[in-house]
Design an enzyme around this catalytic site. Structure first.
Site, PDB file in Angstrom:
ATOM      1  N   HIS A   1       0.141  12.783 -29.593  1.00 53.47           N
ATOM      2  CA  HIS A   1      -0.152  11.369 -29.325  1.00 53.47           C
ATOM      3  C   HIS A   1      -0.824  10.717 -30.533  1.00 53.47           C
ATOM      4  CE1 HIS A   1      -0.067  11.889 -24.673  1.00 53.47           C
ATOM      5  NE2 HIS A   1       1.100  11.503 -25.156  1.00 53.47           N
TER       6      HIS A   1
ATOM      7  N   ARG B   1      -3.324  21.674 -14.194  1.00 55.98           N
ATOM      8  CA  ARG B   1      -2.287  20.740 -14.660  1.00 55.98           C
ATOM      9  C   ARG B   1      -2.479  20.364 -16.127  1.00 55.98           C
ATOM     10  NH1 ARG B   1       0.475  16.034 -10.964  1.00 55.98           N
ATOM     11  NH2 ARG B   1       1.931  15.300 -12.552  1.00 55.98           N
TER      12      ARG B   1
ATOM     13  N   GLU C   1      -4.592  16.845 -11.128  1.00 60.08           N
ATOM     14  CA  GLU C   1      -5.186  17.252 -12.417  1.00 60.08           C
ATOM     15  C   GLU C   1      -6.720  17.320 -12.322  1.00 60.08           C
ATOM     16  OE1 GLU C   1      -3.041  15.703 -15.796  1.00 60.08           O
ATOM     17  OE2 GLU C   1      -4.754  16.078 -17.086  1.00 60.08           O
TER      18      GLU C   1
ATOM     19  N   LYS D   1       3.072  11.604 -11.169  1.00 61.26           N
ATOM     20  CA  LYS D   1       2.243  10.723 -12.012  1.00 61.26           C
ATOM     21  C   LYS D   1       3.018   9.433 -12.238  1.00 61.26           C
ATOM     22  CE  LYS D   1      -0.808  13.605 -14.785  1.00 61.26           C
ATOM     23  NZ  LYS D   1      -1.138  14.048 -16.155  1.00 61.26           N
TER      24      LYS D   1
ATOM     25  N   ARG E   1       0.814  -1.230   0.000  1.00 59.20           N
ATOM     26  CA  ARG E   1       0.000   0.000   0.000  1.00 59.20           C
ATOM     27  C   ARG E   1       0.843   1.274   0.000  1.00 59.20           C
ATOM     28  NH1 ARG E   1      -2.724  -3.181   3.771  1.00 59.20           N
ATOM     29  NH2 ARG E   1      -4.489  -4.231   2.827  1.00 59.20           N
TER      30      ARG E   1
ATOM     31  N   GLU F   1       9.739  19.024 -24.649  1.00 59.55           N
ATOM     32  CA  GLU F   1       9.057  19.292 -23.368  1.00 59.55           C
ATOM     33  C   GLU F   1       9.574  20.592 -22.738  1.00 59.55           C
ATOM     34  OE1 GLU F   1       6.459  17.584 -22.557  1.00 59.55           O
ATOM     35  OE2 GLU F   1       6.708  15.741 -23.694  1.00 59.55           O
TER      36      GLU F   1
ATOM     37  N   HIS G   1       8.720  11.072 -29.688  1.00 56.25           N
ATOM     38  CA  HIS G   1       7.649  11.721 -28.925  1.00 56.25           C
ATOM     39  C   HIS G   1       7.823  13.252 -28.984  1.00 56.25           C
ATOM     40  CE1 HIS G   1       4.831  12.445 -25.645  1.00 56.25           C
ATOM     41  NE2 HIS G   1       5.774  13.108 -24.991  1.00 56.25           N
TER      42      HIS G   1
ATOM     43  N   LYS H   1       7.150  23.220 -13.259  1.00 57.70           N
ATOM     44  CA  LYS H   1       6.262  22.074 -13.027  1.00 57.70           C
ATOM     45  C   LYS H   1       5.844  22.003 -11.558  1.00 57.70           C
ATOM     46  CE  LYS H   1       5.050  17.427 -14.035  1.00 57.70           C
ATOM     47  NZ  LYS H   1       5.292  16.189 -14.738  1.00 57.70           N
TER      48      LYS H   1
ATOM     49  N   HIS I   1       0.110  17.818 -26.887  1.00 56.79           N
ATOM     50  CA  HIS I   1       0.093  16.357 -26.770  1.00 56.79           C
ATOM     51  C   HIS I   1      -1.102  15.698 -27.464  1.00 56.79           C
ATOM     52  CE1 HIS I   1       3.356  17.152 -24.067  1.00 56.79           C
ATOM     53  NE2 HIS I   1       3.511  15.887 -23.774  1.00 56.79           N
TER      54      HIS I   1
ATOM     55  N   ASN J   1      -0.417  19.324 -20.998  1.00 60.32           N
ATOM     56  CA  ASN J   1      -0.744  18.511 -22.176  1.00 60.32           C
ATOM     57  C   ASN J   1      -0.641  19.313 -23.467  1.00 60.32           C
ATOM     58  OD1 ASN J   1      -1.366  16.197 -20.672  1.00 60.32           O
ATOM     59  ND2 ASN J   1      -3.381  17.026 -20.178  1.00 60.32           N
TER      60      ASN J   1
HETATM   61  P1  NAD Z   1      12.525   6.010 -21.999  1.00 62.49           P
HETATM   62  O1  NAD Z   1      12.458   5.897 -20.554  1.00 62.49           O
HETATM   63  O2  NAD Z   1      12.002   4.894 -22.823  1.00 62.49           O
HETATM   64  O3  NAD Z   1      14.026   6.303 -22.426  1.00 62.49           O
HETATM   65  C1  NAD Z   1      14.340   6.380 -23.799  1.00 62.49           C
HETATM   66  C2  NAD Z   1      15.487   5.432 -24.149  1.00 62.49           C
HETATM   67  O4  NAD Z   1      16.700   6.003 -23.687  1.00 62.49           O
HETATM   68  C3  NAD Z   1      15.394   4.057 -23.501  1.00 62.49           C
HETATM   69  O5  NAD Z   1      15.879   3.091 -24.395  1.00 62.49           O
HETATM   70  C4  NAD Z   1      16.337   4.192 -22.302  1.00 62.49           C
HETATM   71  O6  NAD Z   1      16.855   2.963 -21.891  1.00 62.49           O
HETATM   72  C5  NAD Z   1      17.405   5.073 -22.873  1.00 62.49           C
HETATM   73  N1  NAD Z   1      18.141   5.863 -21.902  1.00 62.49           N
HETATM   74  C6  NAD Z   1      17.646   6.478 -20.815  1.00 62.49           C
HETATM   75  N2  NAD Z   1      18.590   7.215 -20.237  1.00 62.49           N
HETATM   76  C7  NAD Z   1      19.720   7.031 -20.955  1.00 62.49           C
HETATM   77  C8  NAD Z   1      21.034   7.532 -20.853  1.00 62.49           C
HETATM   78  N3  NAD Z   1      21.363   8.447 -19.923  1.00 62.49           N
HETATM   79  N4  NAD Z   1      21.938   7.126 -21.759  1.00 62.49           N
HETATM   80  C9  NAD Z   1      21.605   6.256 -22.747  1.00 62.49           C
HETATM   81  N5  NAD Z   1      20.364   5.764 -22.921  1.00 62.49           N
HETATM   82  C10 NAD Z   1      19.442   6.164 -22.021  1.00 62.49           C
HETATM   83  O7  NAD Z   1      11.774   7.344 -22.533  1.00 62.49           O
HETATM   84  P2  NAD Z   1      11.490   8.783 -21.912  1.00 62.49           P
HETATM   85  O8  NAD Z   1      11.289   9.662 -23.077  1.00 62.49           O
HETATM   86  O9  NAD Z   1      12.461   9.158 -20.880  1.00 62.49           O
HETATM   87  O10 NAD Z   1      10.099   8.567 -21.177  1.00 62.49           O
HETATM   88  C11 NAD Z   1       8.926   8.272 -21.886  1.00 62.49           C
HETATM   89  C12 NAD Z   1       7.909   7.753 -20.908  1.00 62.49           C
HETATM   90  O11 NAD Z   1       7.650   8.768 -19.948  1.00 62.49           O
HETATM   91  C13 NAD Z   1       6.571   7.410 -21.530  1.00 62.49           C
HETATM   92  O12 NAD Z   1       6.149   6.154 -21.065  1.00 62.49           O
HETATM   93  C14 NAD Z   1       5.633   8.502 -21.029  1.00 62.49           C
HETATM   94  O13 NAD Z   1       4.313   8.040 -20.876  1.00 62.49           O
HETATM   95  C15 NAD Z   1       6.261   8.854 -19.711  1.00 62.49           C
HETATM   96  N6  NAD Z   1       5.994  10.213 -19.229  1.00 62.49           N
HETATM   97  C16 NAD Z   1       5.550  10.343 -17.964  1.00 62.49           C
HETATM   98  C17 NAD Z   1       5.309  11.606 -17.456  1.00 62.49           C
HETATM   99  C18 NAD Z   1       4.874  11.756 -16.030  1.00 62.49           C
HETATM  100  O14 NAD Z   1       4.537  12.869 -15.615  1.00 62.49           O
HETATM  101  N7  NAD Z   1       4.898  10.703 -15.259  1.00 62.49           N
HETATM  102  C19 NAD Z   1       5.522  12.748 -18.245  1.00 62.49           C
HETATM  103  C20 NAD Z   1       5.987  12.569 -19.534  1.00 62.49           C
HETATM  104  C21 NAD Z   1       6.218  11.280 -20.027  1.00 62.49           C
HETATM  105  N1  GLY Z   2       3.477  15.347 -17.846  1.00 62.96           N
HETATM  106  C1  GLY Z   2       2.136  15.637 -17.505  1.00 62.96           C
HETATM  107  C2  GLY Z   2       1.907  15.783 -16.038  1.00 62.96           C
HETATM  108  O1  GLY Z   2       2.760  15.523 -15.235  1.00 62.96           O
HETATM  109  O2  GLY Z   2       0.818  16.162 -15.667  1.00 62.96           O
END
Ligand code: NAD
Ligand code: GLY
Length: 368
Positions: free
Chosen positions: A258, A247, A242, A148, A126, A190, A271, A232, A254, A251
Site C-alpha cells: 500500500h 484474519r 478481524e 468486507k 439497515r 493475491e 496493486h 479464505k 500489503h 494483509n
Molecule cells: P477493479 O474492480 O477496479 O477492476 C479493475 C478494472 O478491471 C476495472 O476497470 C474494471 O472495470 C475492469 N474489469 C473488471 N472485470 C473485468 C472483466 N472481466 N473484463 C474486463 N475488464 C474488467 O479492481 P479489483 O482489483 O478487482 O479490486 C480492487 C478493489 O478491491 C480495491 O478497492 C480494494 O480495496 C478492494 N479489495 C477488497 C477486498 C475485500 O475483502 N473486500 C479485498 C481485496 C481488495
Molecule cells: N482481503 C482482506 C480481508 O478480507 O480481510
C-alpha cells in the site's frame, strides 16, 4: 464442471461460492434455490462502465428468466466510484425505484463494485442481501468472499464500511477472458499470498502450476480460485471481524504494498505488483529478525517465494522510492498501533505471525 465451496460462519447463513465456466446463465435459478429468495421480485444489479457492456445483459437475462425484475446502475470504472457520493446516488435510486427490504443487490464487477455494492446493501434499509458476481481474478480469489465492504473518504481508503456477508457468490471464469493482463497479475499476487499463508500443499501446487496460471490456463485458474476461496473461508470462519488476530494474515505483503501504491500515486504500479514487492520485503524483514540458527530456513523460504512470484510474472519492482518516504507512508497503515509499525512476517510456508518492528530495522531492510 463447476466447483462449489460452502462458507459457514458463526452467526451467519451459510452461503455458496460457485466457480466455473458459463455459470452466469444459471445465476437466476441459483438465487431462486436460496429459501429466503424464493418470493423476492426486485433486484438491483450494480456494475461499472467496463464490465456493464460485457456482462450486464447476460446477468439480467438470467435473472428475468427466473422471474426477477432486474434494474441496473452503471458506475464509472475505477477506484473513485468507491465513494459516499456514489453510494448516496444509488440509495436514492433504490428508493425512487420503490425497492423495499425484500430486494437483492447484485454486484457485477471487480473489487471496486463488490465493495461499493456490498456497502450499499449493508446500509440500505439497515441491510438487504447482496450477491457477488466477481469478474476480476482478485475479486474471485479474495474480495467477493468474507464480507468486507467499504467506500473511501478523501482522508483514506476503506475508511467507511461494514462486515456484510454475501448470500451467494457466482464466479464465472468465462468473464476473465476479457480481463487485461495487468489485472490478471493483480489477482496472481493475491493467489501467491494465499498459498504462502495457507499450506505446503497449496504452495507447492502453485509453484508447479505457476506458468499455467500466468498463462491463464482454465483448469488451473478454476482450481486456484477454489483453493483461495477454501483458504479464505477458513480464515474468515475463525475471525469474521478481524478481531481475533487471525484474519490479519490476509494483509501479508500489503503494508509495504500500500505504501508503494500511495507514494507512487495510485495506479502507477498495479496493486498485485506492489503486494508481491511487499511479500519480498516481509521475507527480508523475517530474515533480519530471525535468530542465527534459524536464518538458513528463512532464507530458503524467501528464495522459494521469490521464484514463485517471478514465475507468476510478478518480478521485483524497480519503484525508485526512498526508504524514508516509504516509512512515512507505512505509518498511515491501519495496522500501526501507537505509531509502531506492525508487519505480517512469514518464516516458512504457513508459518506467519504479526510483529512490531522498529523504524531503524525497517529502514535498514528498505536499504536506507
Ligand atoms: P477493479 O474492480 O477496479 O477492476 C479493475 C478494472 O478491471 C476495472 O476497470 C474494471 O472495470 C475492469 N474489469 C473488471 N472485470 C473485468 C472483466 N472481466 N473484463 C474486463 N475488464 C474488467 O479492481 P479489483 O482489483 O478487482 O479490486 C480492487 C478493489 O478491491 C480495491 O478497492 C480494494 O480495496 C478492494 N479489495 C477488497 C477486498 C475485500 O475483502 N473486500 C479485498 C481485496 C481488495
Ligand atoms: N482481503 C482482506 C480481508 O478480507 O480481510
Amino acid at each position: 464442471m463447476a466447483t462449489k465451496v460452502i462458507v459457514s460462519l458463526p452467526g451467519e447463513h451459510d452461503y455458496s461460492v460457485r466457480i466455473g465456466s458459463g455459470i452466469i446463465a444459471a445465476l437466476g435459478c441459483n438465487l431462486r434455490e436460496i429459501e429466503r429468495f424464493s418470493t423476492i421480485r426486485d433486484v438491483l444489479v450494480i456494475t461499472d462502465s467496463d464490465v456493464g457492456p460485457l456482462y450486464l445483459a447476460q446477468v439480467k437475462a438470467s435473472l428475468s428468466q427466473a422471474g426477477f425484475k432486474a434494474a441496473d446502475i452503471v458506475v464509472p470504472a475505477g477506484e473513485n466510484s468507491k465513494s459516499l457520493e456514489i453510494a448516496g446516488e444509488i440509495w436514492s435510486a433504490m428508493a425512487q425505484l420503490g425497492m423495499g427490504r425484500d430486494c437483492v443487490v447484485v454486484a457485477l464487477g471487480g473489487g471496486v463494485v463488490g465493495d461499493l455494492a456490498g456497502y450499499v446493501a449493508a446500509s440500505y434499509m439497515r441491510g438487504v442481501p447482496v450477491v457477488q458476481v466477481p469478474t476480476t481474478l482478485l475479486a474471485m480469489v479474495d474480495s467477493s468472499v468474507g464480507g468486507k465492504t467499504a467506500v473511501n473518504l478523501p482522508e483514506g481508503k476503506n475508511l467507511v464500511g461494514a462486515f456484510w456477508q454475501p448470500s451467494f457468490v457466482c464466479a464465472d471464469t468465462d468473464t476473465l477472458a476479457t480481463l487485461p493482463d495487468r489485472e490478471w497479475r493483480c489477482g496472481c499476487g493475491e493467489v501467491a499470498k494465499s498459498a504462502v499463508i495457507d499450506s505446503d500443499d497449496f504452495f507447492f501446487w502453485l509453484t508447479n502450476h505457476a506458468h499455467e496460471l500466468a498463462n491463464r490456463d482454465s483448469e488451473t485458474t478454476q482450481e486456484a480460485i477454489a483453493r483461495c476461496v477454501v483458504f479464505k473461508a477458513d480464515v474468515v470462519a475463525r475471525d469474521k471481524t478481524e478481531s481475533e488476530g487471525v484474519r490479519e494474515c490476509l494483509n501479508y505483503g500489503h503494508t509495504l504494498g500500500h505504501a508503494i501504491e500511495s507514494c507512487a500515486s495510485f495506479g502507477t504500479f498495479s496493486h498485485g505488483a506492489c503486494v508481491a514487492e511487499g511479500m519480498r520485503f516481509a521475507a527480508r524483514l523475517a530474515q533480519s529478525v530471525a535468530p542465527e540458527a534459524g536464518r538458513g530456513a528463512v532464507e530458503a523460504f524467501a528464495e522459494a517465494q521469490a521464484e514463485l512470484l517471478d514465475a507468476l510474472g510478478l518480478e521485483s519492482l524497480n519503484h525508485g522510492l526512498s526508504p524514508e518516504e516509504l516509512l512515512a507512508a507505512m505509518k498511515h497503515d491501519k495496522k500501526v498501533r501507537s505509531g509502531e509499525l506492525r508487519f505480517v512476517l512469514v518464516d516458512d510456508i504457513a508459518s506467519w505471525r504479526v510483529e512490531t518492528l522498529s523504524d531503524d530495522l525497517v529502514l535498514a531492510a528498505l536499504g536506507g
